[in-house]
Design a protein around this motif. Structure first.
Motif, PDB file in Angstrom:
ATOM      1  N   TYR A 145       1.074  -1.320   0.115  1.00 61.27           N
ATOM      2  CA  TYR A 145      -0.023   0.086  -0.114  1.00 61.27           C
ATOM      3  C   TYR A 145       0.929   1.185   0.016  1.00 61.27           C
ATOM      4  O   TYR A 145       1.827   1.167   0.687  1.00 61.27           O
ATOM      5  CB  TYR A 145      -0.831   0.028   1.239  1.00 61.27           C
ATOM      6  CG  TYR A 145      -1.893  -1.091   1.562  1.00 61.27           C
ATOM      7  CD1 TYR A 145      -3.349  -0.838   0.921  1.00 61.27           C
ATOM      8  CD2 TYR A 145      -1.669  -2.324   1.933  1.00 61.27           C
ATOM      9  CE1 TYR A 145      -4.067  -1.730   0.969  1.00 61.27           C
ATOM     10  CE2 TYR A 145      -2.687  -3.262   2.122  1.00 61.27           C
ATOM     11  CZ  TYR A 145      -3.842  -2.969   1.556  1.00 61.27           C
ATOM     12  OH  TYR A 145      -4.688  -3.836   1.628  1.00 61.27           O
ATOM     13  N   VAL A 146       0.836   2.071  -0.922  1.00 59.42           N
ATOM     14  CA  VAL A 146       1.210   3.336  -0.725  1.00 59.42           C
ATOM     15  C   VAL A 146       0.228   4.583  -0.449  1.00 59.42           C
ATOM     16  O   VAL A 146      -0.549   4.788  -1.164  1.00 59.42           O
ATOM     17  CB  VAL A 146       2.027   3.672  -2.096  1.00 59.42           C
ATOM     18  CG1 VAL A 146       2.581   5.350  -2.170  1.00 59.42           C
ATOM     19  CG2 VAL A 146       3.304   2.794  -2.450  1.00 59.42           C
ATOM     20  N   PHE A 147       0.347   5.355   0.463  1.00 58.88           N
ATOM     21  CA  PHE A 147      -0.592   6.263   0.997  1.00 58.88           C
ATOM     22  C   PHE A 147      -0.007   7.643   0.640  1.00 58.88           C
ATOM     23  O   PHE A 147       1.064   7.859   1.016  1.00 58.88           O
ATOM     24  CB  PHE A 147      -0.847   6.041   2.544  1.00 58.88           C
ATOM     25  CG  PHE A 147      -2.050   4.965   3.078  1.00 58.88           C
ATOM     26  CD1 PHE A 147      -3.170   5.003   2.802  1.00 58.88           C
ATOM     27  CD2 PHE A 147      -1.069   3.704   3.250  1.00 58.88           C
ATOM     28  CE1 PHE A 147      -3.888   4.085   3.260  1.00 58.88           C
ATOM     29  CE2 PHE A 147      -1.839   2.644   3.793  1.00 58.88           C
ATOM     30  CZ  PHE A 147      -3.194   2.725   3.681  1.00 58.88           C
ATOM     31  N   ASP A 148      -0.738   8.504   0.139  1.00 59.54           N
ATOM     32  CA  ASP A 148      -0.396   9.892  -0.132  1.00 59.54           C
ATOM     33  C   ASP A 148      -0.624  10.652   1.386  1.00 59.54           C
ATOM     34  O   ASP A 148      -1.862  10.695   1.624  1.00 59.54           O
ATOM     35  CB  ASP A 148      -1.397  10.613  -1.262  1.00 59.54           C
ATOM     36  CG  ASP A 148      -0.831  11.871  -1.675  1.00 59.54           C
ATOM     37  OD1 ASP A 148      -0.032  12.335  -0.942  1.00 59.54           O
ATOM     38  OD2 ASP A 148      -1.510  12.354  -2.582  1.00 59.54           O
ATOM     39  N   LEU A 149       0.320  11.230   1.755  1.00 58.01           N
ATOM     40  CA  LEU A 149       0.245  11.924   3.060  1.00 58.01           C
ATOM     41  C   LEU A 149       0.494  13.573   2.679  1.00 58.01           C
ATOM     42  O   LEU A 149       0.402  14.446   3.716  1.00 58.01           O
ATOM     43  CB  LEU A 149       1.694  11.654   3.935  1.00 58.01           C
ATOM     44  CG  LEU A 149       1.800  10.160   4.313  1.00 58.01           C
ATOM     45  CD1 LEU A 149       2.708   9.989   5.326  1.00 58.01           C
ATOM     46  CD2 LEU A 149       0.500   9.774   5.005  1.00 58.01           C
ATOM     47  N   SER A 150       0.543  13.865   1.459  1.00 55.53           N
ATOM     48  CA  SER A 150       0.578  15.376   1.048  1.00 55.53           C
ATOM     49  C   SER A 150      -0.490  16.228   1.514  1.00 55.53           C
ATOM     50  O   SER A 150      -0.279  17.536   1.818  1.00 55.53           O
ATOM     51  CB  SER A 150       0.674  15.268  -0.448  1.00 55.53           C
ATOM     52  OG  SER A 150       1.746  14.474  -0.990  1.00 55.53           O
ATOM     53  N   ALA A 151      -1.725  15.962   1.664  1.00 52.69           N
ATOM     54  CA  ALA A 151      -2.635  16.687   2.095  1.00 52.69           C
ATOM     55  C   ALA A 151      -2.508  16.948   3.765  1.00 52.69           C
ATOM     56  O   ALA A 151      -2.950  17.919   3.879  1.00 52.69           O
ATOM     57  CB  ALA A 151      -4.028  15.814   1.954  1.00 52.69           C
ATOM     58  N   ILE A 152      -1.733  16.277   4.376  1.00 54.94           N
ATOM     59  CA  ILE A 152      -1.441  16.773   5.522  1.00 54.94           C
ATOM     60  C   ILE A 152      -0.668  17.937   5.743  1.00 54.94           C
ATOM     61  O   ILE A 152      -1.083  18.783   6.649  1.00 54.94           O
ATOM     62  CB  ILE A 152      -0.635  15.579   6.248  1.00 54.94           C
ATOM     63  CG1 ILE A 152      -1.589  14.369   6.446  1.00 54.94           C
ATOM     64  CG2 ILE A 152      -0.379  15.888   7.751  1.00 54.94           C
ATOM     65  CD1 ILE A 152      -0.863  13.084   6.622  1.00 54.94           C
ATOM     66  N   ASP A 153       0.369  18.271   4.936  1.00 51.18           N
ATOM     67  CA  ASP A 153       1.129  19.508   5.098  1.00 51.18           C
ATOM     68  C   ASP A 153       1.412  19.934   6.433  1.00 51.18           C
ATOM     69  O   ASP A 153       1.521  20.894   6.720  1.00 51.18           O
ATOM     70  CB  ASP A 153       0.416  20.524   4.271  1.00 51.18           C
ATOM     71  CG  ASP A 153       1.380  21.757   3.882  1.00 51.18           C
ATOM     72  OD1 ASP A 153       2.534  21.251   3.577  1.00 51.18           O
ATOM     73  OD2 ASP A 153       0.859  22.704   3.569  1.00 51.18           O
TER      74      ASP A 153
END
Length: 184
Positions: A135-143
């Motif tokens: 699984y690869v989760f996008d953490l970019s929205a966390i900022d």
């Protein structure tokens, strides 16, 4: 003359307030993240693969469709004595359920260490022998700055399938950040 001086003082005071307010709002906060396979919305905030091999950062770039060149910020293998990546030593990972077949993990910031700030970050949770194998989760929205990531129920053993899947390693990846010179 007095009114001109007063206008300048008011403008200076306003600029100071605006600057101080901007500085306060621009600071990132420490955040705790909780993820499980149920949080994976494939193609939106998460990607999966059935390839059992260990992916390189360029494999992850292709999978998620980023034009950034990713590097390993933090990686911990199950059973390894030490971590790796740019932020090696900044985080500790505890794998749980069993020491060799963990379904859960906790990645925590070590007190006094520099946290990862995600502008563009991805979290890889890898198994290898199951579908999906990662699984690869996008953490970019966390900022914000990552204080901890709690991972639960990855390749959870159900019924007679006990021991059929486990986390083999976790890795946080992000773009290489070049040093920005500080003005004199």
């Amino acid at each position: 003359r007095k009114s001109r001086t007063m206008q300048k003082l008011r403008l200076l005071a306003l600029a100071t307030l605006l600057f101080a307010g901007y500085g306060a709002s621009a600071q990132a906060a420490l955040v705790d993240i909780e993820l499980s396979p149920a949080d994976c919305n494939v193609g939106v905030n998460c990607w999966t693969s059935n390839d059992p091999s260990n992916p390189s950062t360029s494999d992850i770039e292709t999978l998620v469709g980023t034009s950034s060149t990713l590097i390993s910020l933090y990686k911990q293998d199950v059973g390894a004595a030490s971590d790796s990546g740019t932020f090696a030593g900044s985080y500790e990972t505890t794998f749980s359920n069993t020491s060799t077949d963990p379904e859960d993990a906790l990645i925590e910031l070590v007190s006094g260490q520099d946290p990862i700030v995600c502008g563009e970050c991805y979290l890889l949770v890898k198994d290898g022998n199951q579908t999906p194998s990662l699984y690869v989760f996008d953490l970019s929205a966390i900022d914000d700055m990552i204080e901890s990531i709690t991972l639960t129920d990855f390749w959870a053993a159900i019924g007679e399938d006990k021991g059929q899947g486990a986390i083999s390693h976790v890795e946080i990846m992000g773009p290489r950040i070049s040093e920005i010179p500080v003005p004199a």
